[in-house]
Write a protein that holds these residues in place. Structure first.
Motif, short mmCIF file in Angstrom:
data_model
loop_
_atom_site.label_atom_id
_atom_site.label_comp_id
_atom_site.label_asym_id
_atom_site.label_seq_id
_atom_site.Cartn_x
_atom_site.Cartn_y
_atom_site.Cartn_z
N GLY A 22 0.70 -1.40 0.17
CA GLY A 22 0.03 -0.02 -0.27
C GLY A 22 0.49 1.18 -0.14
O GLY A 22 0.46 2.21 -0.84
N ILE A 23 2.00 1.34 0.89
CA ILE A 23 2.78 2.36 0.71
C ILE A 23 3.60 3.03 -0.29
O ILE A 23 3.75 3.56 -0.71
CB ILE A 23 3.50 1.85 1.85
CG1 ILE A 23 3.30 2.31 3.47
CG2 ILE A 23 5.19 3.64 1.92
CD1 ILE A 23 3.94 1.82 4.71
N VAL A 24 3.86 1.46 -0.75
CA VAL A 24 4.32 2.02 -2.25
C VAL A 24 3.91 2.53 -3.66
O VAL A 24 3.72 3.29 -4.82
CB VAL A 24 5.13 0.08 -2.75
CG1 VAL A 24 5.98 0.60 -4.48
CG2 VAL A 24 6.09 0.03 -1.64
N LEU A 25 2.61 2.06 -3.24
CA LEU A 25 1.46 2.04 -4.22
C LEU A 25 1.57 3.37 -4.25
O LEU A 25 1.04 4.63 -5.51
CB LEU A 25 -0.02 1.31 -4.47
CG LEU A 25 -0.37 -0.05 -5.06
CD1 LEU A 25 -1.31 -0.36 -4.49
CD2 LEU A 25 -0.27 0.21 -6.03
N MET A 91 10.86 -4.40 -3.14
CA MET A 91 9.56 -3.63 -3.75
C MET A 91 10.24 -2.81 -4.70
O MET A 91 9.81 -2.87 -5.73
CB MET A 91 8.24 -3.14 -3.40
CG MET A 91 7.16 -4.71 -2.77
SD MET A 91 5.80 -4.25 -1.26
CE MET A 91 5.39 -5.30 -1.00
N LEU A 92 10.76 -0.76 -4.39
CA LEU A 92 10.79 -0.06 -4.69
C LEU A 92 11.96 -1.05 -5.84
O LEU A 92 11.91 -0.38 -6.76
CB LEU A 92 11.42 0.80 -4.28
CG LEU A 92 10.35 1.50 -3.67
CD1 LEU A 92 10.47 2.76 -2.44
CD2 LEU A 92 9.46 2.29 -4.04
N TRP A 96 8.38 -3.29 -9.76
CA TRP A 96 7.73 -3.85 -9.55
C TRP A 96 5.82 -2.71 -10.20
O TRP A 96 4.94 -3.06 -11.00
CB TRP A 96 6.40 -4.34 -9.09
CG TRP A 96 7.36 -5.55 -8.25
CD1 TRP A 96 8.71 -6.80 -9.44
CD2 TRP A 96 7.53 -6.71 -7.40
NE1 TRP A 96 8.94 -7.60 -8.77
CE2 TRP A 96 7.90 -8.05 -7.32
CE3 TRP A 96 6.28 -7.05 -6.28
CZ2 TRP A 96 8.79 -9.22 -6.65
CZ3 TRP A 96 6.86 -8.21 -5.18
CH2 TRP A 96 7.85 -9.41 -5.66
N VAL A 97 5.87 -1.86 -9.45
CA VAL A 97 4.56 -0.99 -9.24
C VAL A 97 5.72 0.84 -9.89
O VAL A 97 6.26 1.00 -9.50
CB VAL A 97 4.66 -0.49 -8.05
CG1 VAL A 97 2.52 0.61 -8.57
CG2 VAL A 97 3.35 -1.48 -7.24
#
Length: 214
Positions: A22-25, A91-92, A96-97
């Motif tokens: 959620g934070i990455v989004l 994730m960063l 991926w996002v």
């Protein structure tokens, strides 16, 4: 007993993973950072540290304040502080996002991230292994003031946003949406899921060590 404890640990890990996503989004939405991210980005601008490490530092400060207000901390708190930082950096790095560059798409992604953060918060707080640092602060304020967890989160988020902005963190329409929206979403999710965080006893470190699992 051991099976139940493992179930709670898995619930904690899943909640941290969902919250981190959620934070990455919200970061990649590119319409203004959510409150704690404003602070954490501000820390990376004044200190030679990664965003994940800034998350750890901010989390440690939040739990320190919560302890001063009478809250204890547990295994889940420590795992949350370290785990969120590691998950976000990973994730960063994996990219991926994608980062968005349109306002409508960015706001949509931001709202999705806020919902995931609220849901992840419920997941790991439900494990009762120790609230996350920001949530421990939220609960401490709720206990002290008698206000709802969501209202206390909104007040804390506004103060954090101002601090982060003064350090140079990015402020935008997404910041306003996040500061006002996350507390509301937490209240909504907790209400729908019949979860009252101030009524849940979070297992602290001393209790974990006192009761070995078998």
């Amino acid at each position: 007993m051991l099976r139940d404890y493992v179930r709670r640990l898995l619930q904690l890990a899943a909640g941290i993973a969902v919250s981190s996503l959620g934070i990455v989004l919200m970061l990649q939405a590119n319409v203004g950072l959510e409150p704690w991210s404003v602070l954490q980005q501000g820390l990376t601008l004044v200190l030679p540290i990664s965003y994940g490490l800034a998350t750890v530092i901010a989390g440690a400060a939040a739990i320190g304040l919560a302890v001063l207000l009478g809250e204890s901390f547990g295994v889940g708190t420590i795992v949350n502080i370290i785990g969120c930082g590691v998950c976000i950096d990973a994730m960063l790095a994996l990219d991926w996002v994608p980062q968005l560059h349109s306002l409508p798409g960015g706001i949509a992604m931001l709202l999705a991230g806020l919902e995931l953060l609220a849901l992840g918060t419920w997941m790991y707080m439900r494990s009762a292994l120790g609230a996350g640092p920001r949530d421990a602060l939220m609960v401490a304020l709720a206990r002290k003031t008698g206000r709802s967890a969501g209202v206390c989160r909104i007040c804390a988020d506004i103060l954090v946003t101002v601090s982060g902005f003064l350090l140079g963190g990015q402020f935008g329409i997404g910041t306003v949406i996040s500061a006002l929206g996350l507390g509301s979403l937490i209240n909504l999710n907790f209400s729908l899921l019949h979860f009252r965080p101030a009524k849940v006893h979070q297992e602290n470190i001393a209790e974990t060590l006192r009761y070995p699992r078998s």
